[in-house]
Design a protein around this motif. Structure first.
Motif, PDB file in Angstrom:
ATOM      1  N   THR A   1       6.960   6.525   6.989  1.00 32.61           N
ATOM      2  CA  THR A   1       8.131   6.547   6.107  1.00 32.61           C
ATOM      3  C   THR A   1       8.696   7.963   6.002  1.00 32.61           C
ATOM      4  N   ARG A   2       7.815   8.967   6.000  1.00 35.93           N
ATOM      5  CA  ARG A   2       8.303  10.361   5.981  1.00 35.93           C
ATOM      6  C   ARG A   2       9.192  10.631   7.196  1.00 35.93           C
TER       7      ARG A   2
ATOM      8  N   ARG B   1       3.602   6.998   3.079  1.00 30.91           N
ATOM      9  CA  ARG B   1       2.950   6.973   4.397  1.00 30.91           C
ATOM     10  C   ARG B   1       3.747   7.822   5.399  1.00 30.91           C
ATOM     11  N   PRO B   2       3.040   8.364   6.397  1.00 39.17           N
ATOM     12  CA  PRO B   2       3.734   9.284   7.328  1.00 39.17           C
ATOM     13  C   PRO B   2       4.872   8.623   8.090  1.00 39.17           C
TER      14      PRO B   2
ATOM     15  N   ASN C   1       0.812  -1.221   0.000  1.00 34.94           N
ATOM     16  CA  ASN C   1       0.000   0.000   0.000  1.00 34.94           C
ATOM     17  C   ASN C   1       0.846   1.272   0.000  1.00 34.94           C
ATOM     18  N   GLU C   2       2.151   1.132  -0.104  1.00 32.14           N
ATOM     19  CA  GLU C   2       3.010   2.313  -0.195  1.00 32.14           C
ATOM     20  C   GLU C   2       3.748   2.195  -1.529  1.00 32.14           C
TER      21      GLU C   2
ATOM     22  N   THR D   1       1.766   7.013  -2.758  1.00 29.29           N
ATOM     23  CA  THR D   1       1.067   6.781  -1.483  1.00 29.29           C
ATOM     24  C   THR D   1       2.086   6.675  -0.347  1.00 29.29           C
TER      25      THR D   1
END
Ligand SMILES: [Fe+2]
Length: 270
Positions: free
Chosen positions: A254-255, A251-252, A106-107, A249
């Protein structure tokens, strides 16, 4: 009892992909119609079409209005039209979101520029001889979302050599390496599967499979889009992040991970 993390339909898609290297699925009809409408609207500005032409007739019979010598110019016009509309890539993602989540994650990173294939009946000028995209440097972590805009079957479709047979060819590659593309195709012809993908369905396949197309011997034109997706953090091939792929997509978590720097132990001078 074994521990399982997948839902039943998810497990089924995963098993099929693992066994065959491809999986087909139903699309949201409204989203697909809106994509076809956009192309039809683009066609009205690019081509001189009859006023009462239906969307279905346009797609199936475009070879009636465009000479084959003009096909590539027209196809590039459509591709420019699609790439100029910032809602098309999100729309494509939404069409395949669930199976992409099951097969890839999903990323995701998505191919930056959109592609469109148009294959007229009996036209030998737009053929794709058998190949695996990995042979030309694509990452084996990628998948292709293959989206037919018309009913695709027999030679109006593409063929793939399923995973077990592709594995067998790769394990014995010396036997095939010196063959011409045509002789190679003849050698594997009995094992290839022509993708039966009616309009309203999509296909995700591993481009490491041997695949290609032949002359479209049916009466209608084939239209399909193919878009690569991969897990954002999986290894890249020659198609790099930022160049050919863009994160879609992220994800936070990963940010935060990307931005994290080890704290400095040096005391600040006062
Ligand atoms: Fe390919």
């Amino acid at each position: 009892m074994t521990e399982t993390f997948f839902e039943a339909d998810e497990q089924q898609a995963i098993d099929q992909y693992l066994q065959q290297g491809f999986v087909s699925f139903e699309l949201d009809a409204t989203l697909l119609d809106s994509l076809r409408e956009r192309l039809f609207t683009g066609a009205r500005s690019l081509l001189d079409l009859p006023a009462d032409l239906s969307v279905d007739a346009f797609f199936d019979q475009i070879h009636t209005w465009v000479p084959v010598a003009d096909l590539n110019r027209v196809r590039l016009g459509f591709i420019r039209h699609l790439n100029g509309d910032p809602s098309v890539r999100p729309l494509l993602y939404r069409l395949a979101k669930q199976p992409l989540g099951w097969i890839v994650g999903n990323e995701l990173a998505m191919q930056r520029s959109l592609n469109l294939s148009i294959q007229f009946p009996k036209d030998a000028s737009s053929l794709l001889p058998l190949h695996s995209d990995v042979w030309s440097g694509n990452s084996p972590y990628e998948v292709v979302f293959w989206l037919p805009l018309v009913d695709c079957y027999a030679t109006k479709s593409m063929y793939v050599l399923p995973k077990p047979q592709t594995d067998a060819v790769l394990a014995d590659f010396g036997r095939y390496a010196d063959l011409s593309a045509e002789a190679f195709f003849q050698a594997i012809k009995a094992d290839v599967v022509w993708m039966e993908v009616p309009r309203g369905h999509g296909l995700i396949f591993w481009h490491g499979l041997i695949h290609g197309n032949r002359i479209n011997e049916e009466n209608d034109t084939r239209w399909s889009m193919n878009t690569r997706f991969k897990s954002l953090l999986s290894p890249y091939g020659t198609k790099e992040l930022g160049e050919s792929f863009l994160p879609i997509t992220l994800r936070p978590a990963t940010r935060f991970g990307y931005a994290y720097r080890k704290p400095s132990i040096h005391k600040r001078e006062s």
